[in-house]
Design a protein around this motif. Structure first.
Motif, PDB file in Angstrom:
ATOM      1  N   ILE A 130       8.386  20.779   9.102  1.00 13.75           N
ATOM      2  CA  ILE A 130       7.902  19.508   9.630  1.00 13.75           C
ATOM      3  C   ILE A 130       8.763  18.365   9.117  1.00 13.75           C
ATOM      4  O   ILE A 130       9.426  18.480   8.083  1.00 13.75           O
ATOM      5  CB  ILE A 130       6.430  19.243   9.243  1.00 13.75           C
ATOM      6  N   GLU A 131       8.755  17.257   9.861  1.00 18.29           N
ATOM      7  CA  GLU A 131       9.479  16.064   9.434  1.00 18.29           C
ATOM      8  C   GLU A 131       8.642  15.309   8.406  1.00 18.29           C
ATOM      9  O   GLU A 131       7.416  15.195   8.539  1.00 18.29           O
ATOM     10  CB  GLU A 131       9.770  15.165  10.627  1.00 18.29           C
ATOM     11  N   LEU A 132       9.289  14.793   7.378  1.00 18.22           N
ATOM     12  CA  LEU A 132       8.601  14.032   6.335  1.00 18.22           C
ATOM     13  C   LEU A 132       9.529  12.916   5.880  1.00 18.22           C
ATOM     14  O   LEU A 132      10.513  13.156   5.183  1.00 18.22           O
ATOM     15  CB  LEU A 132       8.235  14.947   5.163  1.00 18.22           C
ATOM     16  N   ASP A 133       9.219  11.715   6.293  1.00 17.86           N
ATOM     17  CA  ASP A 133      10.045  10.547   5.989  1.00 17.86           C
ATOM     18  C   ASP A 133       9.325   9.708   4.937  1.00 17.86           C
ATOM     19  O   ASP A 133       8.341   9.031   5.232  1.00 17.86           O
ATOM     20  CB  ASP A 133      10.294   9.739   7.256  1.00 17.86           C
ATOM     21  N   ALA A 134       9.790   9.773   3.703  1.00 21.29           N
ATOM     22  CA  ALA A 134       9.112   9.087   2.598  1.00 21.29           C
ATOM     23  C   ALA A 134      10.091   8.256   1.787  1.00 21.29           C
ATOM     24  O   ALA A 134      11.267   8.601   1.673  1.00 21.29           O
ATOM     25  CB  ALA A 134       8.414  10.108   1.703  1.00 21.29           C
ATOM     26  N   GLN A 135       9.579   7.183   1.210  1.00 18.31           N
ATOM     27  CA  GLN A 135      10.387   6.315   0.348  1.00 18.31           C
ATOM     28  C   GLN A 135      10.046   6.497  -1.132  1.00 18.31           C
ATOM     29  O   GLN A 135      10.673   5.906  -1.996  1.00 18.31           O
ATOM     30  CB  GLN A 135      10.176   4.845   0.724  1.00 18.31           C
ATOM     31  N   SER A 136       9.030   7.316  -1.403  1.00 18.50           N
ATOM     32  CA  SER A 136       8.624   7.560  -2.785  1.00 18.50           C
ATOM     33  C   SER A 136       8.173   9.006  -2.932  1.00 18.50           C
ATOM     34  O   SER A 136       7.633   9.592  -1.984  1.00 18.50           O
ATOM     35  CB  SER A 136       7.481   6.619  -3.197  1.00 18.50           C
ATOM     36  N   ILE A 137       8.410   9.578  -4.104  1.00 22.67           N
ATOM     37  CA  ILE A 137       7.989  10.943  -4.414  1.00 22.67           C
ATOM     38  C   ILE A 137       7.015  10.890  -5.589  1.00 22.67           C
ATOM     39  O   ILE A 137       7.305  10.271  -6.611  1.00 22.67           O
ATOM     40  CB  ILE A 137       9.192  11.828  -4.796  1.00 22.67           C
ATOM     41  N   CYS A 138       5.866  11.544  -5.428  1.00 23.91           N
ATOM     42  CA  CYS A 138       4.859  11.565  -6.488  1.00 23.91           C
ATOM     43  C   CYS A 138       4.891  12.869  -7.264  1.00 23.91           C
ATOM     44  O   CYS A 138       4.966  13.950  -6.677  1.00 23.91           O
ATOM     45  CB  CYS A 138       3.464  11.374  -5.890  1.00 23.91           C
ATOM     46  N   ILE A 139       4.819  12.747  -8.582  1.00 23.39           N
ATOM     47  CA  ILE A 139       4.588  13.883  -9.469  1.00 23.39           C
ATOM     48  C   ILE A 139       3.276  13.607 -10.200  1.00 23.39           C
ATOM     49  O   ILE A 139       3.148  12.593 -10.887  1.00 23.39           O
ATOM     50  CB  ILE A 139       5.729  14.049 -10.490  1.00 23.39           C
ATOM     51  N   LEU A 187       0.852  -1.185   0.000  1.00 25.76           N
ATOM     52  CA  LEU A 187       0.000   0.000   0.000  1.00 25.76           C
ATOM     53  C   LEU A 187       0.888   1.236   0.000  1.00 25.76           C
ATOM     54  O   LEU A 187       1.805   1.352   0.818  1.00 25.76           O
ATOM     55  CB  LEU A 187      -0.900   0.025   1.239  1.00 25.76           C
ATOM     56  N   MET A 188       0.639   2.158  -0.911  1.00 21.01           N
ATOM     57  CA  MET A 188       1.327   3.447  -0.911  1.00 21.01           C
ATOM     58  C   MET A 188       0.419   4.456  -0.223  1.00 21.01           C
ATOM     59  O   MET A 188      -0.749   4.600  -0.595  1.00 21.01           O
ATOM     60  CB  MET A 188       1.662   3.897  -2.333  1.00 21.01           C
ATOM     61  N   ALA A 189       0.969   5.149   0.789  1.00 21.21           N
ATOM     62  CA  ALA A 189       0.137   6.031   1.609  1.00 21.21           C
ATOM     63  C   ALA A 189       0.891   7.297   1.978  1.00 21.21           C
ATOM     64  O   ALA A 189       2.118   7.378   1.866  1.00 21.21           O
ATOM     65  CB  ALA A 189      -0.321   5.292   2.866  1.00 21.21           C
ATOM     66  N   LEU A 190       0.137   8.275   2.448  1.00 19.73           N
ATOM     67  CA  LEU A 190       0.687   9.575   2.820  1.00 19.73           C
ATOM     68  C   LEU A 190       1.604   9.448   4.030  1.00 19.73           C
ATOM     69  O   LEU A 190       1.190   8.968   5.086  1.00 19.73           O
ATOM     70  CB  LEU A 190      -0.455  10.542   3.125  1.00 19.73           C
ATOM     71  N   ALA A 191       2.830   9.898   3.879  1.00 20.27           N
ATOM     72  CA  ALA A 191       3.804   9.832   4.969  1.00 20.27           C
ATOM     73  C   ALA A 191       3.278  10.530   6.210  1.00 20.27           C
ATOM     74  O   ALA A 191       2.765  11.645   6.141  1.00 20.27           O
ATOM     75  CB  ALA A 191       5.123  10.472   4.531  1.00 20.27           C
ATOM     76  N   GLY A 192       3.372   9.847   7.345  1.00 19.81           N
ATOM     77  CA  GLY A 192       2.974  10.433   8.609  1.00 19.81           C
ATOM     78  C   GLY A 192       1.509  10.296   8.966  1.00 19.81           C
ATOM     79  O   GLY A 192       1.110  10.656  10.073  1.00 19.81           O
ATOM     80  N   ALA A 193       0.687   9.789   8.058  1.00 19.22           N
ATOM     81  CA  ALA A 193      -0.758   9.692   8.314  1.00 19.22           C
ATOM     82  C   ALA A 193      -1.087   8.434   9.117  1.00 19.22           C
ATOM     83  O   ALA A 193      -0.381   7.431   9.044  1.00 19.22           O
ATOM     84  CB  ALA A 193      -1.525   9.681   6.991  1.00 19.22           C
ATOM     85  N   VAL A 204       4.475   1.692   1.878  1.00 14.70           N
ATOM     86  CA  VAL A 204       5.488   2.641   1.429  1.00 14.70           C
ATOM     87  C   VAL A 204       4.918   4.038   1.618  1.00 14.70           C
ATOM     88  O   VAL A 204       3.805   4.325   1.160  1.00 14.70           O
ATOM     89  CB  VAL A 204       5.873   2.395  -0.043  1.00 14.70           C
ATOM     90  N   CYS A 205       5.664   4.892   2.285  1.00 17.26           N
ATOM     91  CA  CYS A 205       5.215   6.262   2.523  1.00 17.26           C
ATOM     92  C   CYS A 205       5.671   7.158   1.387  1.00 17.26           C
ATOM     93  O   CYS A 205       6.800   7.018   0.891  1.00 17.26           O
ATOM     94  CB  CYS A 205       5.774   6.781   3.846  1.00 17.26           C
ATOM     95  N   GLU A 206       4.823   8.089   0.991  1.00 18.65           N
ATOM     96  CA  GLU A 206       5.192   8.967  -0.110  1.00 18.65           C
ATOM     97  C   GLU A 206       5.045  10.428   0.251  1.00 18.65           C
ATOM     98  O   GLU A 206       4.266  10.818   1.123  1.00 18.65           O
ATOM     99  CB  GLU A 206       4.390   8.653  -1.373  1.00 18.65           C
ATOM    100  N   ALA A 207       5.831  11.226  -0.472  1.00 18.36           N
ATOM    101  CA  ALA A 207       5.748  12.680  -0.409  1.00 18.36           C
ATOM    102  C   ALA A 207       5.313  13.175  -1.783  1.00 18.36           C
ATOM    103  O   ALA A 207       5.510  12.495  -2.788  1.00 18.36           O
ATOM    104  CB  ALA A 207       7.101  13.278  -0.039  1.00 18.36           C
ATOM    105  N   PHE A 208       4.724  14.377  -1.821  1.00 19.25           N
ATOM    106  CA  PHE A 208       4.238  14.935  -3.077  1.00 19.25           C
ATOM    107  C   PHE A 208       5.129  16.087  -3.509  1.00 19.25           C
ATOM    108  O   PHE A 208       5.244  17.096  -2.807  1.00 19.25           O
ATOM    109  CB  PHE A 208       2.792  15.391  -2.936  1.00 19.25           C
ATOM    110  N   ALA A 209       5.744  15.924  -4.676  1.00 19.68           N
ATOM    111  CA  ALA A 209       6.677  16.934  -5.170  1.00 19.68           C
ATOM    112  C   ALA A 209       5.975  18.246  -5.469  1.00 19.68           C
ATOM    113  O   ALA A 209       6.514  19.320  -5.198  1.00 19.68           O
ATOM    114  CB  ALA A 209       7.381  16.418  -6.430  1.00 19.68           C
ATOM    115  N   ASP A 210       4.767  18.166  -6.031  1.00 25.32           N
ATOM    116  CA  ASP A 210       4.101  19.348  -6.571  1.00 25.32           C
ATOM    117  C   ASP A 210       2.924  19.812  -5.727  1.00 25.32           C
ATOM    118  O   ASP A 210       2.064  20.548  -6.195  1.00 25.32           O
ATOM    119  CB  ASP A 210       3.628  19.081  -8.010  1.00 25.32           C
ATOM    120  N   ARG A 211       2.876  19.397  -4.458  1.00 22.16           N
ATOM    121  CA  ARG A 211       1.792  19.814  -3.567  1.00 22.16           C
ATOM    122  C   ARG A 211       2.354  20.485  -2.322  1.00 22.16           C
ATOM    123  O   ARG A 211       3.408  20.104  -1.816  1.00 22.16           O
ATOM    124  CB  ARG A 211       0.933  18.621  -3.154  1.00 22.16           C
TER     125      ARG A 211
END
Length: 257
Positions: free
Chosen positions: A214-223, A142-148, A162-169
């Motif tokens: 804020i801290e953001l620990d992610a293994q994937s970046i979304c565009i 499951l890919m999900a929002l980091a920290g949620a 896998v936690c993800e961060a959003f490049a363009d948000r």
């Protein structure tokens, strides 16, 4: 040497209405979240994108969403648990069949839009999506929002997350994404995006829309593939990450050259 996955939402064109440049993005990302027909996409278009992804060794995820073609899956909905579980199973199953025909397979699930944001915090809908994934194939990530909260819920249920961060948000101080209806919610400048994401990978920190850290620990970046500058963003981000010595690699271990 650090590594990061780069993913994008693709397969969202519908009939004669194009959405984004999937072929170009598939040259740049390591994982692709492919629409399953509920929020966007049609079977022929989805199959074509899957074939391109397979030829480029890009890892495939099911981009499941609410049954909301008109709203592009970005409107809040409250389906019953029976509906949400079945709808999620249906979408993953459809993409699995199309992926098999394209010579590839579905390795993970990333909910789309309003569903993604709802299950980040809503325990009932989160449990429904988790149950659906486990019913289809508990080995799916499951890919999900980091920290949620969804991250711990899914892991407690036995799923790999896998936690993800959003490049363009843009982010709020609580780690949630800024509502798309608000000014500044979507970032379009490739240079600014590259700086933010390099810092996130290096320091696990990001600046929120109101200037907080804020801290953001992610293994994937979304565009987002439907962003007008998506290709330029992905190209710039890859160059910036390469310059920092960061390896672009899918979280399931498949390399993209």
């Amino acid at each position: 040497m650090p590594s990061i996955d780069l993913n994008s939402d693709l397969g969202e064109s519908f009939g004669p209405w194009p959405m984004g440049n999937d072929a170009a993005m598939l040259e740049l990302v390591t994982s692709a979240n492919i629409a399953c027909g509920f929020h966007a996409g049609d079977p022929a278009g989805i199959l074509n994108v899957l074939k391109i992804a397979a030829s480029r060794n890009v890892v495939i995820g099911a981009h499941v969403g609410y049954r909301d073609l008109v709203g592009f899956g970005r409107r809040n909905m409250d389906p019953s648990s029976a509906e949400l579980v079945a709808d999620t199973i249906y979408q993953v199953g459809a993409l699995q069949a199309l992926a098999a025909a394209a010579g590839t397979s579905v390795r993970y699930v990333k909910p789309h839009g309003a569903l993604y944001n709802t299950i980040a915090n809503d325990p009932r809908q989160a449990a429904d999506v988790i149950a659906a994934i486990k019913a289809v194939d508990p080995s799916l990530t499951l890919m999900a929002l980091a920290g949620a909260p969804i991250v711990a819920r899914a892991r407690d249920a036995g799923l790999t997350v896998v936690c993800e961060a959003f490049a363009d948000r843009s982010y709020n101080a609580d780690g949630s994404l800024v509502d798309r209806r608000l000014a500044g919610a979507v970032i379009h400048d490739p240079e600014e995006i590259s700086k933010r994401m390099v810092r996130m990978v290096r320091d696990k920190r990001i600046t929120t829309i109101d200037g907080a850290e804020i801290e953001l620990d992610a293994q994937s970046i979304c565009i987002h593939g439907d962003t007008p500058t998506a290709v330029a963003i992905a190209q710039g981000l890859r160059r910036a990450l390469d310059a920092e010595g960061v390896t672009l690699q899918s979280f399931v271990g498949a390399f993209h050259g």
